[in-house]
Structure formats: C-alpha cells, structure tokens
Design a protein around this motif. Structure first.
Motif, mmCIF file in Angstrom:
data_model
loop_
_atom_site.group_PDB
_atom_site.id
_atom_site.type_symbol
_atom_site.label_atom_id
_atom_site.label_comp_id
_atom_site.label_asym_id
_atom_site.label_seq_id
_atom_site.Cartn_x
_atom_site.Cartn_y
_atom_site.Cartn_z
ATOM 1 N N SER A 141 -67.805 -73.140 50.197
ATOM 2 C CA SER A 141 -66.637 -73.856 50.755
ATOM 3 C C SER A 141 -66.284 -75.305 49.407
ATOM 4 O O SER A 141 -65.461 -75.262 49.841
ATOM 5 C CB SER A 141 -67.792 -75.205 51.475
ATOM 6 O OG SER A 141 -68.489 -73.786 53.208
ATOM 7 N N TYR A 142 -66.989 -75.676 48.966
ATOM 8 C CA TYR A 142 -67.424 -75.862 47.986
ATOM 9 C C TYR A 142 -66.253 -75.547 46.595
ATOM 10 O O TYR A 142 -65.536 -76.484 46.288
ATOM 11 C CB TYR A 142 -68.057 -76.608 46.902
ATOM 12 C CG TYR A 142 -69.048 -77.833 47.814
ATOM 13 C CD1 TYR A 142 -68.196 -78.925 48.744
ATOM 14 C CD2 TYR A 142 -69.822 -77.574 48.372
ATOM 15 C CE1 TYR A 142 -68.840 -80.324 49.493
ATOM 16 C CE2 TYR A 142 -70.854 -78.791 48.884
ATOM 17 C CZ TYR A 142 -70.082 -79.866 49.532
ATOM 18 O OH TYR A 142 -70.444 -81.098 50.621
ATOM 19 N N PHE A 145 -62.983 -76.193 48.054
ATOM 20 C CA PHE A 145 -62.456 -77.619 47.617
ATOM 21 C C PHE A 145 -61.658 -77.783 46.603
ATOM 22 O O PHE A 145 -60.940 -78.245 46.297
ATOM 23 C CB PHE A 145 -64.097 -78.347 48.448
ATOM 24 C CG PHE A 145 -63.746 -79.354 47.506
ATOM 25 C CD1 PHE A 145 -62.136 -80.680 48.046
ATOM 26 C CD2 PHE A 145 -64.072 -79.677 46.526
ATOM 27 C CE1 PHE A 145 -62.267 -81.927 47.242
ATOM 28 C CE2 PHE A 145 -63.759 -81.758 45.909
ATOM 29 C CZ PHE A 145 -62.733 -81.996 46.415
ATOM 30 N N TYR A 149 -58.378 -78.428 45.804
ATOM 31 C CA TYR A 149 -57.635 -80.133 44.851
ATOM 32 C C TYR A 149 -57.140 -79.774 43.909
ATOM 33 O O TYR A 149 -55.969 -80.862 42.960
ATOM 34 C CB TYR A 149 -59.177 -80.582 44.998
ATOM 35 C CG TYR A 149 -59.276 -82.224 44.447
ATOM 36 C CD1 TYR A 149 -58.810 -83.043 45.447
ATOM 37 C CD2 TYR A 149 -59.420 -82.508 43.182
ATOM 38 C CE1 TYR A 149 -58.325 -84.298 45.290
ATOM 39 C CE2 TYR A 149 -59.234 -84.089 42.966
ATOM 40 C CZ TYR A 149 -58.996 -84.847 44.133
ATOM 41 O OH TYR A 149 -58.650 -86.197 43.973
ATOM 42 N N TRP A 190 -64.600 -83.381 54.208
ATOM 43 C CA TRP A 190 -65.299 -83.001 53.601
ATOM 44 C C TRP A 190 -66.319 -84.356 53.061
ATOM 45 O O TRP A 190 -67.677 -83.563 53.287
ATOM 46 C CB TRP A 190 -64.590 -83.190 51.962
ATOM 47 C CG TRP A 190 -63.696 -81.570 51.777
ATOM 48 C CD1 TRP A 190 -62.613 -82.345 51.550
ATOM 49 C CD2 TRP A 190 -64.387 -80.919 51.570
ATOM 50 N NE1 TRP A 190 -62.153 -80.204 51.786
ATOM 51 C CE2 TRP A 190 -63.293 -79.759 51.053
ATOM 52 C CE3 TRP A 190 -65.175 -79.741 52.065
ATOM 53 C CZ2 TRP A 190 -63.295 -78.392 51.509
ATOM 54 C CZ3 TRP A 190 -65.891 -78.478 51.424
ATOM 55 C CH2 TRP A 190 -64.242 -77.929 51.481
ATOM 56 N N PHE A 193 -67.991 -82.728 56.840
ATOM 57 C CA PHE A 193 -68.364 -81.058 55.758
ATOM 58 C C PHE A 193 -70.183 -81.682 54.725
ATOM 59 O O PHE A 193 -70.918 -80.886 55.333
ATOM 60 C CB PHE A 193 -67.849 -80.224 55.349
ATOM 61 C CG PHE A 193 -68.672 -79.228 54.757
ATOM 62 C CD1 PHE A 193 -69.209 -78.201 55.808
ATOM 63 C CD2 PHE A 193 -68.905 -78.790 53.730
ATOM 64 C CE1 PHE A 193 -69.702 -77.305 55.115
ATOM 65 C CE2 PHE A 193 -68.633 -78.137 53.345
ATOM 66 C CZ PHE A 193 -69.621 -76.414 53.725
ATOM 67 N N THR A 194 -69.721 -82.433 53.931
ATOM 68 C CA THR A 194 -70.980 -82.941 53.809
ATOM 69 C C THR A 194 -72.486 -83.667 54.348
ATOM 70 O O THR A 194 -73.446 -82.771 53.965
ATOM 71 C CB THR A 194 -70.692 -83.833 52.576
ATOM 72 O OG1 THR A 194 -69.801 -83.244 51.317
ATOM 73 C CG2 THR A 194 -71.946 -83.368 51.317
ATOM 74 N N PHE A 219 -67.844 -88.824 48.850
ATOM 75 C CA PHE A 219 -66.799 -88.887 49.116
ATOM 76 C C PHE A 219 -66.283 -89.656 50.481
ATOM 77 O O PHE A 219 -65.078 -90.075 50.262
ATOM 78 C CB PHE A 219 -67.197 -87.569 50.425
ATOM 79 C CG PHE A 219 -66.839 -86.232 50.015
ATOM 80 C CD1 PHE A 219 -65.425 -85.386 48.824
ATOM 81 C CD2 PHE A 219 -67.863 -85.262 49.687
ATOM 82 C CE1 PHE A 219 -65.171 -84.592 48.443
ATOM 83 C CE2 PHE A 219 -67.954 -83.809 48.500
ATOM 84 C CZ PHE A 219 -66.454 -83.778 48.479
#
Length: 298
Positions: A141-142, A145, A149, A190, A193-194, A219
């Motif tokens: 997932s990251y 991200f 980004y 995010w 999610f985190t 975030f």
C-alpha cells in the motif's frame, strides 16, 4: 509429450533418479535431490558424486507444470521495504520542513517512483509470498502511495500546477481551494489507512508501534496543513506542514531502526538493537513467565 509424461516407466525412472542417498525423501528439501517433478525431461540429468542436478526444465520457472518446492526459504523482505519507505520519507520530510530553504518537492519524484514506490511494492509482494498479510498490506500500500504521490508531483504532468486540472478557466492559474483540498482528501485517506494499521501493531513491539504512530500523525498534520491553506490560513498551513515534516522525519528514522533490527544478527553485526516488546504481547508474556519461573527456582 503428454503421453510420455504419464508413462509409468518414465515416472518410475524419475522417482529413482531423484531419490536421495541413505533412504532420504527427495521431496524433503534435504541436501540431495530436492525436486521430484513429472517432467518428460526430468530423468535427463547428470550426477556428480551422487548428487542429482536440477534439469533445465525443472524448478518453478513454469508454474502449473511442476510442484512448488515445499522447503524453500525466503529472505525477510521487510527490511527492504522499510528502507525504501524510510529514505523516501526522509527526503520528503526535509522538504516539508523547509530544510536549507528547499521548498520544491521535485527531487522526491524519482525517489518516490523508483525506490519508495517500485522497490517497496516488490517487497510487499514478497511479503505476500512469505505469508505475512500485515507486511504485504502495509508495504504494498505504501509502495502504491509513493507511486501515486510521485505522479502527483511530476512537473511535466502538471496535475497541481498552473494550467492543470485544478486551474481556473479564466486565469489558468492554480486554484488553492481545489488543489489544496484535493491533496487534503488524498492525505486524509492515508491517515485513516495508517490508523487501521496502527491498531494492528498494538501487540507487536514498541518501536514498530511508534513507527506507525509517528507516520499517522505526519499524515494528519500534512492533511490539516493542506486544508488550512485552502482556508487561507497560510501561516498555520506552514506550521502544520513543518510539523508533518518533523513527524515524518521521526517515522523515517524509526523505519530505519526497525529495518536494522530485522537485518542485524550474529553473522553480520557485533551488536543487536532492542525492539522492546509490549508487556501484553505474546513475547512479553513469555519473558514475564520465564522471569517468574527463574525467581521461583531460586
């Protein structure tokens, strides 16, 4: 060829040719024949000192034709993903903090796409192969991200720049009420999610929990900074962005810390670093029980 593959005589020859010495099972992954695949060419191999060699068409290179190697051992992909995350977060956090007067995040784009994005995504997929659901979800997932980004910040794509999709039709200039709000939505997602991942670290270690805690706050600060810019509170937006950069810096060093803890062992390091298990975690309970047993023994 299919008929040849189903030939009992050939299957028998294959089984005999891959049998390990001393009656060992060829499928146990021992030091000798570790592959017993019904490949029409599997019986064509050479031996050196009674050690069976893997045929050219053997192994798992062709999925579906051969069995998987049950005893295969994977390296731990988590340190790789953590290092990819740490370096990219480190550079972006420096920019968010305005270190040495740098405010343009363009330098983050190649790192985000290549290291924080691609490499971390690969590490997440390898975590999937290892069987670690949490690691696969987090790293993949990251990785996504950072790829997203990086695309967002790519200058040539001009997603947030003048003339981009958030520009006004009249002046063809960036509309902060649209651009900053859109970035705020992105970062808020995010943050949520985190937070979910953070809850899944409560039974792990203190250092791992702190990694996701500082990242979660980063975030949140960055999202609030984007919304503050949308509302015209430029000074507050600047402070919030700098705070997000500070928490991001902490998250980067904690990610490196956890990565080192996963890499270092007695074969490559003179010392090991502690990760501090929570008292209520499984390892923490084991430590308490061992200490209690030792005291009772004494």
């Amino acid at each position: 060829m299919a008929e040849q593959a189903n030939n009992p005589a050939i299957d028998k020859e294959i089984t005999n040719s891959t049998a390990a010495p001393n009656g060992a099972n060829a499928n146990t992954g021992g030091g000798y024949g570790t592959y017993d695949y019904s490949n029409p060419m599997a019986h064509i191999h050479s031996r050196t000192d009674n050690v069976a060699r893997l045929p050219a068409f053997g192994g798992e290179f062709q999925p579906g034709l051969y069995k998987s190697v049950e005893t295969r051992k994977f390296a731990n992909p988590a340190p790789l993903g953590l290092c990819a995350f740490a370096l990219t977060t480190f550079v972006l956090s420096l920019v968010n903090m305005g270190a040495r007067g740098v405010s343009a995040p363009n330098v983050v784009v190649p790192i985000a796409l290549g290291y924080g994005g691609l490499v971390q995504l690969l590490a997440g997929m390898w975590e999937m192969a290892v069987g670690n659901t949490f690691g696969a979800t987090a790293l993949s997932s990251y990785g996504g991200f950072w790829i997203a980004y990086g695309i967002l910040l790519t200058p040539n794509w001009n997603i947030l720049g003048a003339g981009g999709p958030y520009a006004t039709d009249a002046a063809k200039a960036i509309d902060p009420k649209m651009g900053e709000s859109a970035v705020g939505f992105f970062l808020t997602g995010w943050f949520i999610f985190t937070t979910i991942l953070l809850l899944c670290t409560l039974r792990s270690t203190v250092m791992f929990f702190l990694l996701f805690f500082t990242l979660d706050i980063a975030f949140l600060m960055l999202a609030c900074g984007a919304f503050a810019n949308d509302n015209g509170a430029l000074e507050a937006s600047k402070k919030l962005t700098q705070a997000g950069g500070g928490f991001g810096m902490l998250a980067a060093f904690l990610a490196w810390y956890n990565a080192f803890a996963g890499i270092a062992d007695s074969s490559n390091s003179f010392f090991l670093i502690p990760v501090f298990h929570f008292p209520w975690s499984e390892q923490g309970r084991e430590v308490r029980m061992n200490n209690k047993t030792e005291r009772h023994t004494v």
